[in-house]
Design an enzyme around this catalytic site. Structure first.
Site, PDB file in Angstrom:
ATOM      1  N   PRO A  23       0.834  -1.203   0.000  1.00  0.00           N
ATOM      2  CG  PRO A  23       0.006  -1.044   2.162  1.00  0.00           C
ATOM      3  CD  PRO A  23       0.726  -1.974   1.244  1.00  0.00           C
ATOM      4  CB  CYS A  25      -0.145   7.475   1.044  1.00  0.00           C
ATOM      5  SG  CYS A  25      -0.861   6.707   2.508  1.00  0.00           S
ATOM      6  CB  ALA A  57      -2.874   4.152   4.471  1.00  0.00           C
ATOM      7  CD  GLN A 100      -1.799   0.086   5.230  1.00  0.00           C
ATOM      8  OE1 GLN A 100      -1.715   1.274   4.931  1.00  0.00           O
ATOM      9  NE2 GLN A 100      -0.721  -0.674   5.417  1.00  0.00           N
ATOM     10  CE1 TYR A 183       0.769   7.900   9.500  1.00  0.00           C
ATOM     11  CE2 TYR A 183       1.200   5.768   8.504  1.00  0.00           C
ATOM     12  CZ  TYR A 183       1.326   7.143   8.493  1.00  0.00           C
ATOM     13  OH  TYR A 183       2.014   7.759   7.480  1.00  0.00           O
ATOM     14  NE  ARG A 231       3.522  -2.535   5.635  1.00  0.00           N
ATOM     15  CZ  ARG A 231       3.889  -1.779   4.611  1.00  0.00           C
ATOM     16  NH1 ARG A 231       3.132  -0.761   4.216  1.00  0.00           N
ATOM     17  NH2 ARG A 231       5.007  -2.032   3.956  1.00  0.00           N
ATOM     18  CG  LEU A 302      16.121  -0.250   0.987  1.00  0.00           C
ATOM     19  CD1 LEU A 302      17.417   0.095   1.709  1.00  0.00           C
ATOM     20  CD2 LEU A 302      16.030   0.521  -0.339  1.00  0.00           C
ATOM     21  NE  ARG A 325      10.867   5.319  -0.871  1.00  0.00           N
ATOM     22  CZ  ARG A 325      10.573   5.083   0.405  1.00  0.00           C
ATOM     23  NH1 ARG A 325      10.557   3.832   0.855  1.00  0.00           N
ATOM     24  NH2 ARG A 325      10.300   6.070   1.230  1.00  0.00           N
TER      25      ARG A 325
END
Length: 371
Positions: A23, A25, A57, A100, A183, A231, A302, A325
């Protein structure tokens, strides 16, 4: 032989391979509702050949949004807008779609990353008063959140339930409860953010209580045949913060409650975090959860190379590879991984002409309209 392209199952949800789109944003919603950007973005991700796509999210209430432009699922307009996007995804892709659901807590009312990401104060245009387990700000210069009382906690739990029911009506295949990245639910878990002295603060058992109450409520509200998982941030990267031992204990409690998997990330609860970055730097945490708890795990962080991802699966360090990413940079990452590793991916016939000589078996014919 590649293991990355082996099929897998989370609960009753069958996945074509072990590649998961994490997920991410987009900060591109309008009053919580998906826009044409989401149609383009999620549509592109859905044609990637990954086995599972987790929608970003998605806030369970307006005040639970990270930013004013965050996606939400708290009213009929949000539901209708996202339904339009998901209908298009299902028409052209067989990918499994999870969501999510989240509440940002004290990290809400923030600017988008490309605007600096700073808090929008309650007295500024577009800002609002945040809530949290305790009246402790995320950064010292920020306006402190309001400490939640029992009524406020009940409302948030009920908001998670309402969002889960809306997700079920939209045909979402699985729900990921967001308990990571600083969060709200992570704030309850971490002694850095949780200074409560009631039954929701202090001991590990107490700090886990509200996140588990929310998970239980979501699990009960979502169709039993569809999986629900969480998560988590396995460490705060801050001394005396949330750590892997707490994560193991939480994961055992989640397993006992019917949790289908654990998506293992790290960090996010404090600006003081000192993250030790490196290729696959979070994978050892996923490996420990998998080994010590026995729940399916998603590893993230990564992981950029196909050979690296395949080795994580082959070495039994995790069950699924979650990419964020890397997918933004290369929306056909699974295609390229399949070409390197000798796997196959679902792809629409409109794209078959892209196959290079010698890779004629790279694509499978995707079956549409069956879910």
């Amino acid at each position: 032989m590649s293991h990355l392209f082996d099929p897998y199952q989370i609960g009753n949800l069958s996945l074509a391979n072990r590649i998961v789109i994490a997920p991410m944003c987009q900060y591109s919603a309008e009053e919580g509702s998906a826009t044409d950007w989401h149609m383009i973005h999620l549509g592109s991700m859905a044609l990637s050949g990954a086995g599972l796509m987790i929608v970003e999210a998605t806030a369970v209430s307006p005040e639970g949004r990270i930013s004013p432009a965050d996606l939400g699922l708290y009213n009929d307009a949000n539901e209708a807008a996202l339904g339009r996007v998901l209908d298009a995804v299902r028409k052209y892709s067989p990918i499994a779609v999870a969501m999510q659901i989240s509440h940002a807590g004290r990290k809400a009312s923030s600017r988008a990353p490309w605007e600096g990401g700073a808090q929008i104060r309650p007295d500024e245009a577009g800002g609002w008063q945040t809530v949290a387990p305790s009246a402790v700000p995320h950064a010292v210069e920020e306006v402190a959140p309001t400490a939640l009382d029992r009524a406020g906690m009940n409302k948030i739990r009920d908001d998670f339930v309402a969002a889960a029911k809306r997700a079920a009506r939209l045909g979402i295949d699985g729900i990921e409860v967001h308990g990571a990245h600083g969060y709200l639910l992570h704030q309850f878990l971490s002694p850095i953010a949780n200074h409560r002295t009631d039954e929701y603060g202090g001991s590990l058992e107490n700090r886990m209580r509200f996140p588990l109450e929310v998970f239980d409520a979501v699990r009960e509200a979502f169709p039993a045949e569809r999986p629900v998982w969480m998560r988590v941030s396995a460490t705060d990267w801050v001394p005396n913060g949330w750590d892997i031992e707490g994560t193991i204990a939480l994961s055992h409690a989640l397993k006992a409650r019917g949790c289908a998997a654990v998506h293992v990330s790290t960090g996010g609860v404090s600006p003081q975090q000192a993250i030790k970055l490196g290729p696959g730097y979070q994978v050892p945490y996923a490996q420990r959860v998998k080994a010590e708890v026995g729940l399916p795990t998603l590893a993230v962080g990564l992981i950029t190379e196909p050979e690296q991802a395949d080795a994580i699966i082959a070495n039994n360090e995790a069950d699924m590879i979650s990419l964020a990413r890397a997918m933004l940079y290369d929306a056909r990452w699974p295609w390229h991984a399949a070409a390197k590793l000798g796997g196959q991916v679902d792809a629409p016939r409109q794209y078959w002409r892209s196959q290079q000589r010698g890779l004629e078996k790279l694509f499978r014919s995707a079956h549409f309209g069956q879910r």
